[in-house]
Enzyme design. Sequence first.
Site, PDB file in Angstrom:
ATOM      1  N   GLU A 178       0.801  -1.228   0.000  1.00  9.34           N
ATOM      2  CA  GLU A 178       0.000   0.000   0.000  1.00  9.34           C
ATOM      3  C   GLU A 178       0.834   1.278   0.000  1.00  9.34           C
ATOM      4  OE1 GLU A 178      -2.739  -0.425   3.257  1.00  9.34           O
ATOM      5  OE2 GLU A 178      -3.654  -2.213   2.409  1.00  9.34           O
TER       6      GLU A 178
ATOM      7  N   GLU B 227      -5.886 -10.540  -1.928  1.00 10.12           N
ATOM      8  CA  GLU B 227      -6.650 -10.449  -0.673  1.00 10.12           C
ATOM      9  C   GLU B 227      -8.152 -10.377  -0.945  1.00 10.12           C
ATOM     10  OE1 GLU B 227      -5.161  -7.387   1.956  1.00 10.12           O
ATOM     11  OE2 GLU B 227      -3.077  -7.755   1.378  1.00 10.12           O
TER      12      GLU B 227
HETATM   13  C1  XIL Z   1      -6.125  -7.004   7.886  1.00 10.60           C
HETATM   14  C2  XIL Z   1      -5.937  -8.331   8.567  1.00 10.60           C
HETATM   15  O1  XIL Z   1      -6.976  -9.181   8.229  1.00 10.60           O
HETATM   16  C3  XIL Z   1      -5.621  -8.149   9.990  1.00 10.60           C
HETATM   17  O2  XIL Z   1      -5.511  -9.367  10.631  1.00 10.60           O
HETATM   18  C4  XIL Z   1      -4.359  -7.359  10.012  1.00 10.60           C
HETATM   19  O3  XIL Z   1      -3.738  -7.342  11.258  1.00 10.60           O
HETATM   20  C5  XIL Z   1      -4.561  -5.974   9.441  1.00 10.60           C
HETATM   21  O4  XIL Z   1      -5.688  -5.867   8.587  1.00 10.60           O
HETATM   22  N1  XIL Z   1      -4.685  -4.856   3.521  1.00 10.60           N
HETATM   23  C6  XIL Z   1      -3.692  -5.729   3.907  1.00 10.60           C
HETATM   24  C7  XIL Z   1      -3.942  -6.690   4.989  1.00 10.60           C
HETATM   25  O5  XIL Z   1      -2.626  -5.762   3.286  1.00 10.60           O
HETATM   26  O6  XIL Z   1      -2.813  -6.942   5.772  1.00 10.60           O
HETATM   27  C8  XIL Z   1      -5.098  -6.249   5.869  1.00 10.60           C
HETATM   28  O7  XIL Z   1      -5.373  -7.253   6.748  1.00 10.60           O
HETATM   29  C9  XIL Z   1      -6.283  -5.875   5.026  1.00 10.60           C
HETATM   30  C10 XIL Z   1      -5.969  -4.729   4.137  1.00 10.60           C
END
Ligand code: XIL
Length: 355
Positions: A168, A275
Amino acid sequence: MFGKFALTLGLTVTAAAVFGGWSGSAASASPAPHVTRPAVFDRASASEAPQLGAAVNDVMLANAGPRYVRTLLAHYHSITPEWEMEMSQLEPARGHFTFARADGIVAFADRHHMPVRGHTLVWDHMVPGWVRHGDWTRPQLENVLRTYITTVVSHYRGKVEEWDVVNEPLTTDGHMRQSIWERVIGPDYVSLAFRWAHEADPHARLFLNEYGAEWNDPKEHALYQLVSGLKAAGIPIGGVGFQAHLLLDAHPPQAELTGVLRQFAALGLRLEITELDVRAGGSAPLARRMAEEASIYRTVAASCAAVRACARVTTWGITDAATWIGTSNRPLPFDTHYRAKPAWYALRAGLTPRG
Ligand code: XIL
């Protein structure tokens, strides 16, 4: 189709600042052990389906019971540790590395011959307090980051086949995000991170991972500028991850997402949907929401399947029982009882490339 992208430079910084002028020739002196795991995760042809991965966490692995593990092993090919490889987890105090939780997931994956996507080395979030609250000079913070990346990637050398090196880095309007890394080190923290990760494991595939870049819009244009600049400067980037956290009323049409993927594929990079989940709460009838969700799953999977460089789709979890955006949003392919939802069948159908 994408010709105009060359004109839309959303980044606020010059390419020289971001890319740091690294030639890409400084590979590690000590050779890494060769990874013998079969390379089944590159698509040999466009008619081969992309692989399916899942974000998994150690709490679920330990406590969710046999249905969780059965569903994971029956249907998924690779694993992304959901939070166990965040910096706040791995180096909670300076020089004190805590690998036990992440090691547990990697050992599980290894037992089941599932490749691991390491997530994530450099991010604005999940930065431990000692880093966030430190009063750093640029050389000091560079040293912190270099030590962190070198230690973690070396620890998992030969065990983690690819890393989200930078997560990001961009804002919605296509500027460099003002993370602590960007503010103190400057925009070339991105190229430095790739270089250090490559030195620690020259065989690992190194990804830049971004959200909200699935549309042909300013953020996607900025991502293209950033990634193509890294490639042109010889930075060892191997792939781009599109997170695809989507909503029922915010999702890209198939032609648009396919076009975005093709544009990055032309840079010679591996692409992944990293994701995927779909926020499907709301007051509309459940069956309708689940049908719309399924259609989005199908669109994303089919877009990936249509582009040979798109090698894997990872869902951010498996079951609606355990998701970062809350069970009521029902974002995942299996319901709270591990029954396959319409989204699951749509995902499977979408992943199967058409003639
Ligand atoms: C989310 C996860 O599901 C949590 O467990 C984590 O601690 C933080 O937030 N973008 C990402 C992920 O790259 O790491 C995020 O995950 C969701 C958004």
